[in-house]
Scaffold this motif. Structure first.
Motif, PDB file in Angstrom:
ATOM      1  N   ILE A  46     -12.826 -30.675 -17.015  1.00  0.00           N
ATOM      2  CA  ILE A  46     -14.199 -30.538 -16.513  1.00  0.00           C
ATOM      3  C   ILE A  46     -14.276 -29.585 -15.323  1.00  0.00           C
ATOM      4  N   GLY A  47     -13.157 -29.430 -14.594  1.00  0.00           N
ATOM      5  CA  GLY A  47     -13.157 -28.556 -13.423  1.00  0.00           C
ATOM      6  C   GLY A  47     -13.484 -29.287 -12.130  1.00  0.00           C
ATOM      7  N   PHE A  48     -13.309 -30.608 -12.127  1.00  0.00           N
ATOM      8  CA  PHE A  48     -13.598 -31.384 -10.922  1.00  0.00           C
ATOM      9  C   PHE A  48     -12.743 -30.928  -9.748  1.00  0.00           C
ATOM     10  N   GLY A  49     -13.332 -30.899  -8.578  1.00  0.00           N
ATOM     11  CA  GLY A  49     -12.591 -30.594  -7.356  1.00  0.00           C
ATOM     12  C   GLY A  49     -13.158 -31.419  -6.223  1.00  0.00           C
ATOM     13  N   THR A  50     -14.044 -30.772  -5.441  1.00  0.00           N
ATOM     14  CA  THR A  50     -14.731 -31.494  -4.373  1.00  0.00           C
ATOM     15  C   THR A  50     -16.233 -31.358  -4.592  1.00  0.00           C
ATOM     16  N   ILE A 262     -24.956  -5.725 -16.103  1.00  0.00           N
ATOM     17  CA  ILE A 262     -25.232  -6.867 -15.225  1.00  0.00           C
ATOM     18  C   ILE A 262     -24.034  -7.097 -14.304  1.00  0.00           C
ATOM     19  N   ASP A 263     -24.309  -7.123 -13.002  1.00  0.00           N
ATOM     20  CA  ASP A 263     -23.213  -7.358 -12.062  1.00  0.00           C
ATOM     21  C   ASP A 263     -22.731  -8.803 -12.116  1.00  0.00           C
ATOM     22  N   PHE A 264     -23.688  -9.732 -12.231  1.00  0.00           N
ATOM     23  CA  PHE A 264     -23.290 -11.142 -12.143  1.00  0.00           C
ATOM     24  C   PHE A 264     -24.340 -12.024 -12.811  1.00  0.00           C
ATOM     25  N   VAL A 265     -23.870 -13.053 -13.502  1.00  0.00           N
ATOM     26  CA  VAL A 265     -24.772 -14.066 -14.044  1.00  0.00           C
ATOM     27  C   VAL A 265     -24.561 -15.349 -13.252  1.00  0.00           C
ATOM     28  N   ALA A 266     -25.600 -15.773 -12.534  1.00  0.00           N
ATOM     29  CA  ALA A 266     -25.517 -17.028 -11.772  1.00  0.00           C
ATOM     30  C   ALA A 266     -25.966 -18.158 -12.684  1.00  0.00           C
ATOM     31  N   PHE A 267     -24.976 -18.815 -13.294  1.00  0.00           N
ATOM     32  CA  PHE A 267     -25.282 -19.936 -14.194  1.00  0.00           C
ATOM     33  C   PHE A 267     -25.483 -21.206 -13.384  1.00  0.00           C
ATOM     34  N   HIS A 268     -26.421 -22.030 -13.832  1.00  0.00           N
ATOM     35  CA  HIS A 268     -26.453 -23.405 -13.360  1.00  0.00           C
ATOM     36  C   HIS A 268     -25.069 -24.013 -13.590  1.00  0.00           C
ATOM     37  N   GLN A 269     -24.584 -24.781 -12.616  1.00  0.00           N
ATOM     38  CA  GLN A 269     -23.198 -25.251 -12.662  1.00  0.00           C
ATOM     39  C   GLN A 269     -23.109 -26.669 -13.249  1.00  0.00           C
ATOM     40  N   THR A 270     -23.326 -26.777 -14.547  1.00  0.00           N
ATOM     41  CA  THR A 270     -23.207 -28.080 -15.215  1.00  0.00           C
ATOM     42  C   THR A 270     -21.843 -28.686 -15.000  1.00  0.00           C
ATOM     43  N   SER A 271     -20.840 -27.936 -15.434  1.00  0.00           N
ATOM     44  CA  SER A 271     -19.430 -28.274 -15.245  1.00  0.00           C
ATOM     45  C   SER A 271     -18.671 -27.012 -15.612  1.00  0.00           C
ATOM     46  N   LYS A 272     -17.425 -26.926 -15.155  1.00  0.00           N
ATOM     47  CA  LYS A 272     -16.632 -25.739 -15.490  1.00  0.00           C
ATOM     48  C   LYS A 272     -16.526 -25.581 -17.005  1.00  0.00           C
ATOM     49  N   GLN A 273     -16.306 -26.699 -17.687  1.00  0.00           N
ATOM     50  CA  GLN A 273     -16.100 -26.637 -19.130  1.00  0.00           C
ATOM     51  C   GLN A 273     -17.314 -26.024 -19.842  1.00  0.00           C
ATOM     52  N   ILE A 274     -18.511 -26.517 -19.497  1.00  0.00           N
ATOM     53  CA  ILE A 274     -19.709 -26.030 -20.183  1.00  0.00           C
ATOM     54  C   ILE A 274     -20.000 -24.577 -19.795  1.00  0.00           C
ATOM     55  N   VAL A 275     -19.901 -24.257 -18.515  1.00  0.00           N
ATOM     56  CA  VAL A 275     -20.212 -22.881 -18.086  1.00  0.00           C
ATOM     57  C   VAL A 275     -19.233 -21.892 -18.728  1.00  0.00           C
ATOM     58  N   ASP A 276     -17.961 -22.244 -18.798  1.00  0.00           N
ATOM     59  CA  ASP A 276     -16.985 -21.353 -19.429  1.00  0.00           C
ATOM     60  C   ASP A 276     -17.335 -21.090 -20.901  1.00  0.00           C
ATOM     61  N   ARG A 277     -17.732 -22.145 -21.624  1.00  0.00           N
ATOM     62  CA  ARG A 277     -18.071 -21.958 -23.044  1.00  0.00           C
ATOM     63  C   ARG A 277     -19.339 -21.127 -23.208  1.00  0.00           C
ATOM     64  N   VAL A 278     -20.339 -21.442 -22.367  1.00  0.00           N
ATOM     65  CA  VAL A 278     -21.602 -20.695 -22.432  1.00  0.00           C
ATOM     66  C   VAL A 278     -21.350 -19.219 -22.117  1.00  0.00           C
ATOM     67  N   PHE A 294     -19.179 -25.057  -8.834  1.00  0.00           N
ATOM     68  CA  PHE A 294     -19.067 -26.442  -9.325  1.00  0.00           C
ATOM     69  C   PHE A 294     -17.839 -27.132  -8.738  1.00  0.00           C
ATOM     70  N   SER A 295     -16.706 -26.438  -8.759  1.00  0.00           N
ATOM     71  CA  SER A 295     -15.464 -27.077  -8.331  1.00  0.00           C
ATOM     72  C   SER A 295     -15.397 -27.330  -6.823  1.00  0.00           C
ATOM     73  N   VAL A 296     -16.164 -26.555  -6.047  1.00  0.00           N
ATOM     74  CA  VAL A 296     -16.147 -26.749  -4.587  1.00  0.00           C
ATOM     75  C   VAL A 296     -17.302 -27.640  -4.129  1.00  0.00           C
ATOM     76  N   TYR A 297     -18.504 -27.393  -4.668  1.00  0.00           N
ATOM     77  CA  TYR A 297     -19.710 -28.085  -4.167  1.00  0.00           C
ATOM     78  C   TYR A 297     -20.279 -29.108  -5.143  1.00  0.00           C
ATOM     79  N   VAL A 305     -28.405 -22.860  -8.908  1.00  0.00           N
ATOM     80  CA  VAL A 305     -28.475 -21.401  -9.070  1.00  0.00           C
ATOM     81  C   VAL A 305     -28.571 -20.723  -7.694  1.00  0.00           C
ATOM     82  N   PRO A 306     -29.457 -21.213  -6.792  1.00  0.00           N
ATOM     83  CA  PRO A 306     -29.399 -20.692  -5.419  1.00  0.00           C
ATOM     84  C   PRO A 306     -28.012 -20.885  -4.797  1.00  0.00           C
ATOM     85  N   GLY A 307     -27.389 -22.021  -5.097  1.00  0.00           N
ATOM     86  CA  GLY A 307     -26.056 -22.300  -4.557  1.00  0.00           C
ATOM     87  C   GLY A 307     -25.028 -21.260  -4.982  1.00  0.00           C
TER      88      GLY A 307
END
Lengths: 374, 75
Positions: A46-50, A262-278, A294-297, A305-307
């Protein structure tokens, strides 16, 4: 068809605040049957951290207030020049009225400044930006403050709470005929409304004694209470990988842009697993997105997305220009994306603040007894 | 990917030390939980372009049933 383009919305500034109380997934070993192997598996999958969690008594409105204060101070905003204050949250301080009015009072916004809440979660920042863009494009407003914040807000030891970090954000959007284009692709599917839901606490099932401790065992054999939030993780995964990549492809086609630009896509941070697949299904290169917020905050819901912008792009958007896609998806089910330039904006970064002087429950009750009693 | 590869990949997904065999009932595996289903759903999406919903998982009793969903036979 909710595809639209604006040419007069300038994204001028963004401030994001998280509460300075860190919690590590290692503290949650009990939720993994005290089995370090299961915990290690969850970290990897899932990418859990803090994550940073609001202390008891600190609400999303408090987090938003801190972000608004920093935005006003650092950008030297005259609140008398603001035409609308839009606050996006699912956890207002009161079931009514909306929390936008509390912020409106606290900073003495003028009577000429409209205020309203939008009830939304993970996709809510994109929805709010779309509403703000419409108001600016039509000429109804010249300056809008878009505030967005959420928290998990339940201290039971359910597994869901491991995903979430709490945060508040505030953005300044201004009418500018030279702003350049921004493009939106906003979508929804009401059939998905039960996939992420709080069954009790609304008008359909007000919280009373009969549901307070009522526990049900879900299809995975895990206990949950109707007063807590329910998330069908598998449904959310399938929904996300099915809907988000084509949403972004349509946005690019509509905007006449290519993914490579596109320089960067700011995805909503559901979880590392979902964002990586998307991201993989969208066709992004690894450097075009990140899951580290996601893994830090943690998953900061409507503020995520602002985050990501504040955490990953602070210097790039403050000192230069970034062509970004913002993509939010989840509760509703709703999802949406927008393509715009963030060009020399004010960006606070993701600022940690202490919230250690919040009123206790007893103090809030005493306040209302004194206020309403005779 | 053949059946043997599938077993190895599934074992890795579940972060399991012991090897898997096709006859093993999924529900008897201590690693089999909602998080594993998410991981397996991601694996199916990535490697086979297939979507697995909860009903698909419910219809799988053994590891072999899952393997057949991917269109693979016993190694």
């Amino acid at each position: 068809m909710a595809k639209s383009s604006f040419t007069k919305m300038k994204f001028s500034g963004l401030s994001v605040t998280a509460p300075d109380y860190i919690r590590s997934i290692d503290d949650d070993l009990a939720l993994f049957d005290n089995n370090p192997v299961k915990l290690a598996r969850a970290k990897k999958l899932i990418g859990f951290g803090t994550r940073y969690r609001a202390p008891e008594g600190c609400t999303p409105t408090d987090l938003c207030r801190a972000a608004v204060r920093r935005l006003i101070d650092d950008m030297a905003i005259d609140v008398n020049s603001v035409d609308a204050l839009i606050l996006v949250t699912q956890k207002p301080d009161y079931s009514q009225p909306g929390s936008s009015y509390i912020i409106h009072r606290d900073f003495n916004f003028p009577k000429s400044c409209a205020a309203f809440d939008i009830n939304h979660g993970c996709p809510g920042f994109i929805y709010g930006l779309w509403v703000a863009g419409s108001l600016l494009e039509s000429g109804a407003c010249r300056k809008i403050m878009l505030v967005a914040g959420d928290y998990y807000g339940s201290y039971n030891e359910l597994r869901n709470q491991m995903l979430f970090g709490d945060a508040g954000s505030a953005a300044l959007l201004e009418y500018d005929p030279q702003a350049g284009p921004s493009h939106f692709n906003i979508q929804a599917d009401g059939h998905g409304f039960e996939a992420i839901i709080n069954p009790a606490g609304g008008a359909r099932l007000p919280i009373r004694a009969d549901v307070l401790d009522l526990e049900v065992i879900d299809k995975h054999g895990e206990a949950l209470r109707l007063v807590d939030g329910y998330i069908d993780g598998l449904e959310v995964f399938n929904f996300s990988v099915r809907e988000v990549p084509p949403n972004i492809a349509e946005l690019l086609e509509f905007a006449g842009a290519k993914l490579d630009e596109i320089d960067f896509v700011a995805f909503h941070q559901t979880s590392k697993q979902i964002v990586d697949r998307v991201a993989a299904k969208t066709g992004l290169r690894p450097e075009q997105y990140s899951t580290s917020t996601f893994s830090v905050y943690g998953n900061q819901s409507v503020a995520s997305v602002p985050g990501v912008i504040a955490h990953m792009l602070k210097d790039k958007v403050a000192r230069g220009r970034q062509k970004v896609i913002l993509s939010g998806y989840g509760i509703g089910a709703a999802w949406g994306s927008c393509l715009l330039d963030l060009d020399h904006i004010y960006c606070s970064g993701l600022v940690l603040e202490k919230f250690d002087r919040q009123p206790s429950r007893e103090e809030v009750i005493a306040y209302w007894i004194k206020k309403l009693g005779t | 990917m053949d059946g043997a590869d599938f077993l190895t990949e599934l074992q890795d997904l579940l972060q399991r030390d012991e090897a898997l065999t096709p006859d093993m009932p999924l529900r008897d595996l201590p690693e089999w939980d909602s998080m594993s289903m998410m991981a397996v759903a991601g694996f199916f999406d990535q490697r086979f372009g297939l979507t697995l919903n909860f009903g698909d998982f419910e219809s799988c009793v053994t590891v072999e049933d899952l393997m057949r969903k991917a269109g693979l036979g016993r190694p």
